[in-house]
Design a protein around this motif. Structure first.
Motif, PDB file in Angstrom:
ATOM      1  N   TYR A 235       0.852  -1.182   0.000  1.00 44.14           N
ATOM      2  CA  TYR A 235       0.000   0.000   0.000  1.00 44.14           C
ATOM      3  C   TYR A 235       0.892   1.237   0.000  1.00 44.14           C
ATOM      4  O   TYR A 235       2.018   1.208   0.450  1.00 44.14           O
ATOM      5  CB  TYR A 235      -0.983   0.015   1.174  1.00 44.14           C
ATOM      6  N   GLY A 236       0.361   2.317  -0.548  1.00 41.81           N
ATOM      7  CA  GLY A 236       1.127   3.548  -0.679  1.00 41.81           C
ATOM      8  C   GLY A 236       1.768   3.639  -2.054  1.00 41.81           C
ATOM      9  O   GLY A 236       1.537   2.809  -2.934  1.00 41.81           O
ATOM     10  N   ASP A 237       2.572   4.659  -2.239  1.00 42.73           N
ATOM     11  CA  ASP A 237       3.303   4.854  -3.486  1.00 42.73           C
ATOM     12  C   ASP A 237       4.622   4.104  -3.421  1.00 42.73           C
ATOM     13  O   ASP A 237       5.110   3.795  -2.339  1.00 42.73           O
ATOM     14  CB  ASP A 237       3.595   6.342  -3.690  1.00 42.73           C
ATOM     15  N   THR A 238       5.228   3.851  -4.560  1.00 40.27           N
ATOM     16  CA  THR A 238       6.535   3.200  -4.547  1.00 40.27           C
ATOM     17  C   THR A 238       7.613   4.232  -4.266  1.00 40.27           C
ATOM     18  O   THR A 238       7.430   5.425  -4.527  1.00 40.27           O
ATOM     19  CB  THR A 238       6.852   2.514  -5.886  1.00 40.27           C
ATOM     20  N   LEU A 239       8.727   3.774  -3.767  1.00 40.96           N
ATOM     21  CA  LEU A 239       9.863   4.657  -3.518  1.00 40.96           C
ATOM     22  C   LEU A 239      10.323   5.295  -4.815  1.00 40.96           C
ATOM     23  O   LEU A 239      10.663   6.478  -4.851  1.00 40.96           O
ATOM     24  CB  LEU A 239      11.007   3.865  -2.873  1.00 40.96           C
TER      25      LEU A 239
ATOM     26  N   SER B 281      10.077  10.358   2.827  1.00 41.36           N
ATOM     27  CA  SER B 281       9.002   9.366   2.890  1.00 41.36           C
ATOM     28  C   SER B 281       9.250   8.403   4.040  1.00 41.36           C
ATOM     29  O   SER B 281      10.347   8.335   4.584  1.00 41.36           O
ATOM     30  CB  SER B 281       8.941   8.571   1.586  1.00 41.36           C
ATOM     31  N   GLU B 282       8.223   7.631   4.358  1.00 37.28           N
ATOM     32  CA  GLU B 282       8.312   6.603   5.396  1.00 37.28           C
ATOM     33  C   GLU B 282       7.936   5.262   4.775  1.00 37.28           C
ATOM     34  O   GLU B 282       6.919   5.152   4.091  1.00 37.28           O
ATOM     35  CB  GLU B 282       7.351   6.955   6.530  1.00 37.28           C
ATOM     36  N   VAL B 283       8.737   4.248   5.030  1.00 39.99           N
ATOM     37  CA  VAL B 283       8.482   2.914   4.472  1.00 39.99           C
ATOM     38  C   VAL B 283       7.232   2.328   5.115  1.00 39.99           C
ATOM     39  O   VAL B 283       7.088   2.326   6.333  1.00 39.99           O
ATOM     40  CB  VAL B 283       9.687   1.976   4.714  1.00 39.99           C
ATOM     41  N   THR B 284       6.318   1.833   4.265  1.00 41.90           N
ATOM     42  CA  THR B 284       5.095   1.200   4.770  1.00 41.90           C
ATOM     43  C   THR B 284       5.081  -0.303   4.553  1.00 41.90           C
ATOM     44  O   THR B 284       4.533  -1.039   5.366  1.00 41.90           O
ATOM     45  CB  THR B 284       3.839   1.808   4.103  1.00 41.90           C
TER      46      THR B 284
ATOM     47  N   GLY C  50       8.495   1.959   8.828  1.00 38.84           N
ATOM     48  CA  GLY C  50       8.534   3.169   9.644  1.00 38.84           C
ATOM     49  C   GLY C  50       9.791   4.000   9.467  1.00 38.84           C
ATOM     50  O   GLY C  50       9.868   5.122   9.950  1.00 38.84           O
ATOM     51  N   THR C  51      10.781   3.468   8.776  1.00 38.67           N
ATOM     52  CA  THR C  51      12.025   4.203   8.557  1.00 38.67           C
ATOM     53  C   THR C  51      11.777   5.366   7.609  1.00 38.67           C
ATOM     54  O   THR C  51      11.150   5.213   6.577  1.00 38.67           O
ATOM     55  CB  THR C  51      13.114   3.286   7.946  1.00 38.67           C
ATOM     56  N   ARG C  52      12.291   6.536   7.973  1.00 36.46           N
ATOM     57  CA  ARG C  52      12.197   7.705   7.104  1.00 36.46           C
ATOM     58  C   ARG C  52      13.417   7.715   6.190  1.00 36.46           C
ATOM     59  O   ARG C  52      14.524   7.403   6.612  1.00 36.46           O
ATOM     60  CB  ARG C  52      12.151   8.988   7.912  1.00 36.46           C
TER      61      ARG C  52
ATOM     62  N   LEU D  67      10.982  -0.068  -6.907  1.00 38.57           N
ATOM     63  CA  LEU D  67       9.576  -0.283  -7.279  1.00 38.57           C
ATOM     64  C   LEU D  67       8.873  -1.255  -6.320  1.00 38.57           C
ATOM     65  O   LEU D  67       7.652  -1.339  -6.305  1.00 38.57           O
ATOM     66  CB  LEU D  67       9.469  -0.799  -8.712  1.00 38.57           C
ATOM     67  N   GLN D  68       9.646  -1.987  -5.515  1.00 38.33           N
ATOM     68  CA  GLN D  68       9.069  -2.950  -4.563  1.00 38.33           C
ATOM     69  C   GLN D  68       9.053  -2.435  -3.126  1.00 38.33           C
ATOM     70  O   GLN D  68       8.728  -3.168  -2.205  1.00 38.33           O
ATOM     71  CB  GLN D  68       9.859  -4.269  -4.621  1.00 38.33           C
ATOM     72  N   ILE D  69       9.401  -1.171  -2.934  1.00 33.44           N
ATOM     73  CA  ILE D  69       9.378  -0.546  -1.609  1.00 33.44           C
ATOM     74  C   ILE D  69       8.251   0.477  -1.618  1.00 33.44           C
ATOM     75  O   ILE D  69       8.249   1.413  -2.427  1.00 33.44           O
ATOM     76  CB  ILE D  69      10.718   0.120  -1.273  1.00 33.44           C
ATOM     77  N   TYR D  70       7.297   0.296  -0.726  1.00 36.50           N
ATOM     78  CA  TYR D  70       6.131   1.185  -0.665  1.00 36.50           C
ATOM     79  C   TYR D  70       6.291   2.169   0.466  1.00 36.50           C
ATOM     80  O   TYR D  70       6.735   1.811   1.570  1.00 36.50           O
ATOM     81  CB  TYR D  70       4.845   0.364  -0.531  1.00 36.50           C
TER      82      TYR D  70
END
Length: 84
Positions: free
Chosen positions: A9-13, A22-25, A47-49, A79-82
């Protein structure tokens, strides 16, 4: 250690603009254990910024700042990090 679920969920990195924070979801299931383990080792957990420092001219890599350390990352992994 907080390991994110594989629910996407969310946008990709990779879709983030240079300079954005951004914060990793979550992580995509296509990432694979090898890459997921390496990301967790460098401190990229849920949760990492992080901040996008630079994108390559051809758009194949990006430079990110994670906890004060710069890392280069390929498009396929980003593309695999949201993020949110």
């Amino acid at each position: 250690m907080n390991i994110c679920s594989l629910k996407m969920y969310g946008d990709t990195l990779f879709s983030q603009k240079v300079g954005s924070v951004s914060e990793v979801t979550s992580f995509g299931a296509a990432l694979g254990d090898k890459y997921l383990r390496r990301l967790l080792e460098i401190g990229l957990t849920c949760g990492t910024r992080l901040r996008v420092l630079k994108k390559s001219i051809r758009g194949k890599t990006l430079l990110i700042d994670v906890r004060g350390v710069a890392f280069s990352m390929e498009k396929e992994i980003a593309l695999q990090i949201y993020v949110k």
